[in-house]
Scaffold this motif. Structure first.
Motif, short mmCIF file in Angstrom:
data_model
loop_
_atom_site.label_atom_id
_atom_site.label_comp_id
_atom_site.label_asym_id
_atom_site.label_seq_id
_atom_site.Cartn_x
_atom_site.Cartn_y
_atom_site.Cartn_z
N UNK A 116 0.86 -1.18 0.00
CA UNK A 116 0.00 0.00 0.00
C UNK A 116 0.90 1.23 0.00
N UNK A 117 0.81 2.00 -1.09
CA UNK A 117 1.57 3.23 -1.20
C UNK A 117 0.78 4.40 -0.63
N UNK A 118 1.39 5.13 0.29
CA UNK A 118 0.68 6.20 0.99
C UNK A 118 1.52 7.47 1.02
N UNK A 119 0.87 8.63 1.05
CA UNK A 119 1.61 9.89 1.22
C UNK A 119 1.90 10.14 2.70
N UNK A 120 2.61 11.21 2.99
CA UNK A 120 2.98 11.50 4.37
C UNK A 120 1.82 11.82 5.27
N UNK A 121 0.67 12.25 4.70
CA UNK A 121 -0.50 12.60 5.52
C UNK A 121 -1.35 11.40 5.90
N UNK A 122 -1.08 10.23 5.31
CA UNK A 122 -1.95 9.07 5.53
C UNK A 122 -2.02 8.64 7.00
N UNK A 123 -0.91 8.63 7.77
CA UNK A 123 -1.00 8.21 9.18
C UNK A 123 -2.00 8.99 10.00
N UNK A 124 -2.34 10.24 9.58
CA UNK A 124 -3.34 11.01 10.30
C UNK A 124 -4.74 10.43 10.10
N UNK A 125 -4.91 9.64 9.05
CA UNK A 125 -6.23 9.09 8.73
C UNK A 125 -6.58 7.92 9.64
N UNK A 126 -5.60 7.02 9.89
CA UNK A 126 -5.88 5.82 10.70
C UNK A 126 -4.98 5.71 11.92
N UNK A 127 -4.30 6.81 12.29
CA UNK A 127 -3.42 6.81 13.47
C UNK A 127 -2.39 5.69 13.41
#
Length: 407
Positions: A116-127
């Motif tokens: 799963x490729x994610x941007x730097x803001x993704x961790x804010x979505x699912x902690x």
């Protein structure tokens, strides 16, 4: 106005002596009480399990997901996420890329993993950062190598450590190497960290940067979808149409319920099947109500005849016995509701009944929903009132002359 309610209470709760009728009435009230209490407790436990499973799934699934209707990928521009984040209820909108790849590490066993490729803001979505157990969540290129975050379980199975290098090969890269008779194009990644998260449906994803994922899967300016986080996840279903209006018609909008619909549907089905099965306890009590009220009609046959000669109408006589069923239901539902809510509250606060094999939870979860409590109380009450229909009809058909003459 004739005092039908007073007569109904006197017939039902006579203090002169304990008779078979009063015993049957007590049994009926007890049955309704036990059935109502059990229904509230069981439905609350099912609600508790539903909330636990939902919370676990939402640690991986977004509140709303936008995907293509026509394939596995969709073209993307920054204006799409900007339009979504312009909706007041939307907290965050993040693009992602996902797919399967072959992970290779030295001479050890190769493994097909979910990337799963994610941007730097993704961790804010699912902690995601809260679940990191070792290393960091940094996926950016360092020393000409992009980073990778994988689950603790996969890290242990492959006997990897933070800082090791692994090679990823996409299915498309393997296909091209076979059809074009060339060496497959591989990509090297550095393991930057590991996370631990309970997985219910799918295997844990291996996270890499979204640009690295686009190169790996040869997607260029395309993505797999957009994950959307809401300020209130329970609003997901209501906001689907609003979000769809902001996007192209070839895109599909799915709520968190849609993403795992088979699992959620099965849980709801089990809940309501249990409701109808436990309603049989109330139904047995209802049969006792029919018996006890019918015996009251037989015993009070002369009294009914006297009431009719005094000017009571058959409709009012019928109302007397319907009110008796109402009183039985009212007492049983009140006691049962109070007991059920109290037991549910005790389990919710103190976890009195523990699970035999505690994995995720130590005790049975409980979530009291007022709608379910209302359905139980109204259902039990209606059954009790329905049970008084036959005795009340029999009482209203009594002939006053015959009742007074022979009784």
């Amino acid at each position: 106005m004739k005092p039908t309610g007073f007569i109904a209470r006197r017939y039902l709760f006579s203090k002169k002596h304990i008779s078979l009728i009063s015993t049957l009435t007590a049994i009926s009230v007890t049955g309704v009480t036990i059935g109502t209490a059990l229904l509230i407790v069981v439905l609350s436990v099912f609600n508790g399990f539903f909330e636990v499973i939902k919370e676990l799934l939402l640690s991986n699934d977004p509140d709303i997901r936008v995907e293509s209707n026509e394939g596995n990928t969709m073209s993307y521009s920054a204006e799409m996420t900007a339009a979504l984040e312009g909706i007041p209820e939307v907290r965050l909108a993040v693009p992602y890329v996902e797919g399967k790849a072959l992970m290779i590490y030295k001479n050890r066993e190769d493994r097909v993993v979910s990337i799963k490729g994610i941007p730097g803001t993704y961790p804010k979505l699912n902690n995601l950062q809260k679940n990191v157990t070792s290393g960091t969540i940094d996926l950016q290129v360092r020393n000409r190598k992009p980073g990778m975050l994988m689950s603790e379980q996969l890290l242990s199975e492959l006997r990897l450590d933070v800082g090791d290098e692994v090679v990823l090969l996409s299915a498309d890269g393997m296909r091209k190497s076979l059809t074009q008779f060339s060496l497959p194009r591989t990509y090297r990644f550095e393991v930057r960290g590991a996370y631990s998260m309970v997985q219910i449906v799918e295997t844990a994803s291996v996270y890499i940067d979204i640009e690295a994922a686009q190169r790996l899967f040869n997607l260029r300016n395309s993505i797999s979808g957009i994950d959307v986080a809401l300020s209130n996840s329970n609003r997901a279903e209501a906001l689907k149409s609003t979000i769809q209006a902001k996007l192209r018609k070839d895109l599909k909008v799915s709520s968190w319920y849609d993403l795992q619909r088979p699992l959620y549907d099965v849980m709801n089905l089990e809940k309501w099947i249990s409701y109808f099965i436990l309603m049989l306890i109330v139904l047995v009590a209802v049969l006792n109500i029919i018996g006890s009220l019918t015996m009251i009609v037989i015993q009070k046959n002369r009294d009914i005849g006297v009431l009719l000669t005094m000017g009571y109408t058959p409709k009012q006589i019928k109302q007397i016995f319907i009110q008796q069923g109402f009183y039985i239901g009212l007492i049983g539902c009140t006691l049962g509701g109070a007991i059920g809510l109290f037991l549910s509250w005790l389990q919710q606060q103190y976890g009195l009944i523990e699970l035999s094999s505690a994995f995720i939870l130590e005790a049975y979860p409980v979530n009291i929903e007022l709608l379910d409590v209302s359905i139980v109380l109204i259902g039990s009450m209606l059954l009790c009132i329905a049970a008084s229909w036959y005795p009340s009809k029999r009482a209203s058909s009594v002939q006053p002359a015959d009742a007074v003459r022979y009784d």
